[in-house]
Design a protein around this motif. Structure first.
Motif, mmCIF file in Angstrom:
data_model
loop_
_atom_site.group_PDB
_atom_site.id
_atom_site.type_symbol
_atom_site.label_atom_id
_atom_site.label_comp_id
_atom_site.label_asym_id
_atom_site.label_seq_id
_atom_site.Cartn_x
_atom_site.Cartn_y
_atom_site.Cartn_z
ATOM 1 N N TYR A 1 7.645 9.854 -2.885
ATOM 2 C CA TYR A 1 7.603 8.432 -2.531
ATOM 3 C C TYR A 1 8.990 7.801 -2.613
ATOM 4 N N ALA A 2 9.993 8.545 -2.169
ATOM 5 C CA ALA A 2 11.383 8.096 -2.272
ATOM 6 C C ALA A 2 11.653 6.824 -1.486
ATOM 7 N N HIS A 3 10.875 6.567 -0.446
ATOM 8 C CA HIS A 3 11.175 5.444 0.441
ATOM 9 C C HIS A 3 10.162 4.306 0.342
ATOM 10 N N GLU A 4 9.266 4.369 -0.630
ATOM 11 C CA GLU A 4 8.292 3.290 -0.728
ATOM 12 C C GLU A 4 8.915 2.079 -1.422
ATOM 13 N N SER A 5 8.464 0.895 -1.021
ATOM 14 C CA SER A 5 8.971 -0.335 -1.625
ATOM 15 C C SER A 5 8.104 -0.788 -2.788
ATOM 16 N N ARG A 6 6.850 -0.328 -2.808
ATOM 17 C CA ARG A 6 5.960 -0.710 -3.898
ATOM 18 C C ARG A 6 4.809 0.285 -3.986
ATOM 19 N N LEU B 1 19.679 8.394 -1.744
ATOM 20 C CA LEU B 1 19.047 9.684 -1.974
ATOM 21 C C LEU B 1 17.684 9.736 -1.303
ATOM 22 N N GLY B 2 17.173 10.955 -1.117
ATOM 23 C CA GLY B 2 15.890 11.136 -0.451
ATOM 24 C C GLY B 2 14.869 11.819 -1.330
ATOM 25 N N LYS B 3 13.898 12.470 -0.680
ATOM 26 C CA LYS B 3 12.777 13.069 -1.395
ATOM 27 C C LYS B 3 13.203 14.206 -2.314
#
Length: 455
Positions: free
Chosen positions: A191-196, A183-185
């Motif tokens: 912050y859908a793609h942040e790792s931390r 899934l995306g934003k």
């Protein structure tokens, strides 16, 4: 002052120190009505009904420290709630007379009691604190007024709330795709793609935790008794806490609503309460429970769709709330509502909530029913709240009573915590921040709820 002049565009984030005029020029040049905004190009838009051509543009709340991402059509209502939060809808003349009579079933939060002790030890600090709050509220009120003027949003008056046209063909997006697609934003937020999440936010959440108020339900009960428009109302257990966000934390609403339901479980010591050890769980603890639930096969496809949520700011929703409760063996019942016909979804929602609270009535002759039922987790497109009650007005209108984690209780509500009797000159005005009726709900076609099973 420089801090008063600095403004950030809610559409694209552009910042300038030039003040209101330059921001207005920027909005008219780059974000004129009917043109593609750079924010929309960067963030993308959500199709509520694939193939329908109906898109929703999202913006970030321009009020400093909020950082909420919401549909553009909801920005006016969102700013009104900021006004309520800051006390902008009331004046000193509206402050109620509050006899100092303690309520044995409710009381101020630990932070509130600590502040009282500090004021008693230093009388001058109370004056400074009051002046500081007034200055802060004045700055917030000024910011809200400026943004309403720039975005052509009418200013609230005591005559009512600005009405907005409902969105067409809107439905709650399927939180989890059937094939485990990432899934995306649109579903997981900015912050859908942040790792931390950043370390400053980790430190903030660990240090501050959350903002809580206990005893607000009892205050609302008195206000409902005094409301000239209320025919009858129901409220959940009086010890349920209103948990709200910290400044600059972003969109942790799903977690905050789980925390509100946890406050009930802890208070009544219902099944599963031992997992909380008498304390509202942190966001990090809830994330660990979600990940553990996935490890055990509870809604495990969500890990593929989110990429994992541990240590991130990705949004969570109803599936994650259910996963937590099932992991902890806390009985719960999820319920979905979805109708394409306008008005049918909200009508079904109102009927469901009213029927639920009617089960907790002890004295049918009462006008305001103070039940011991748990609150309800409530999700709609882009946001979640906690339903703490239900109200029917004398004109037949039905409304939900909610705790919204995006907003704190206003100072004039907090001052009433612990009081069993007071007379408020404008109870409907004081209740407005907690009411959600057709004007709010009509823009949605789908709702999701999680009901705890009472002990």
């Amino acid at each position: 002052m420089a801090e008063d002049k600095a403004m950030a565009c809610p559409f694209c984030g552009w910042t300038n120190p030039g003040g209101e005029y330059e921001m207005l020029l920027h909005l008219e040049t780059y974000h004129a009505e009917g043109e593609d905004a750079s924010f929309r190009q960067e963030q993308g838009s959500v199709s509520e009904n694939p193939g329908s051509g109906e898109n929703i543009s999202y913006v970030e709340c321009p009020i400093d420290g909020c950082e909420e991402i919401l549909p553009l059509q909801e920005l006016d209502y969102h700013l009104e709630l900021h006004s309520e939060e800051s006390g902008g809808c009331t004046t000193k003349e509206l402050d109620p007379v509050t006899p100092a009579e303690p309520d044995p079933h409710s009381g101020p939060s630990r932070a509130h009691r600590a502040a009282q002790r500090h004021r008693q030890s230093d009388p001058g600090s109370e004056v400074n604190e009051r002046q500081g709050k007034q200055a802060k509220e004045a700055r917030l009120g000024k910011a809200i007024t400026i943004w309403k003027r720039l975005l052509k949003i009418p200013v609230f008056t005591s005559e009512g709330v600005h009405m907005r046209a409902p969105l067409q063909n809107e439905q709650l997006p399927n939180k989890h795709s059937p094939h485990g697609k990432r899934l995306g934003k649109a579903h997981l937020g900015k912050y859908a793609h942040e790792s931390r999440m950043p370390e400053w936010l980790v430190s903030l959440l660990k240090r501050e935790g959350q903002v809580t108020s206990q005893g607000v339900v009892s205050v609302l009960a008195v206000l409902l008794e005094q409301s000239p428009s209320t025919k009858h109302a129901y409220l959940c257990h009086p010890r349920v806490q209103h948990v709200s966000k910290l400044k600059r934390e972003g969109g942790f609403c799903g977690y905050r609503n789980i925390q509100m339901l946890a406050s009930y479980i802890i208070e009544v010591k219902s099944k599963g309460h031992e997992h909380f050890c008498g304390t509202i769980p942190s966001i990090f603890q809830i994330q660990e429970w979600i990940e553990t639930a996935w490890d055990l096969g509870i809604n495990s496809q969500a890990r593929l769709e989110t990429g994992g949520i541990r240590g991130t700011r990705k949004y969570i929703g109803t599936p994650e709330a259910v996963a937590v409760f099932r992991l902890l063996n806390i009985p719960c019942e999820p319920h979905g509502i979805k109708f394409s016909e306008p008005g049918k979804s909200e009508a079904h929602l109102m009927e469901y909530v009213e029927n639920y609270f009617e089960l907790g009535v002890q004295d049918p002759t009462q006008r305001v029913h103070r039940t011991n039922l748990p609150p309800i987790y409530f999700q709609h497109l882009g946001h979640s709240l906690t339903i703490i009650g239900f109200e029917k007005l004398k004109n037949g209108t039905k409304q939900l009573l909610v705790f919204d984690p995006s907003f704190h209780d206003s100072s004039y509500i907090v001052r009433l915590i612990g009081q069993t009797s007071f007379k408020h000159p404008a109870p409907d005005l004081a209740l407005r921040a907690y009411r959600r009726g057709n004007d709010y709900l009509k823009r949605y076609r789908s709702f999701e709820l999680v009901k705890l099973v009472p002990p």
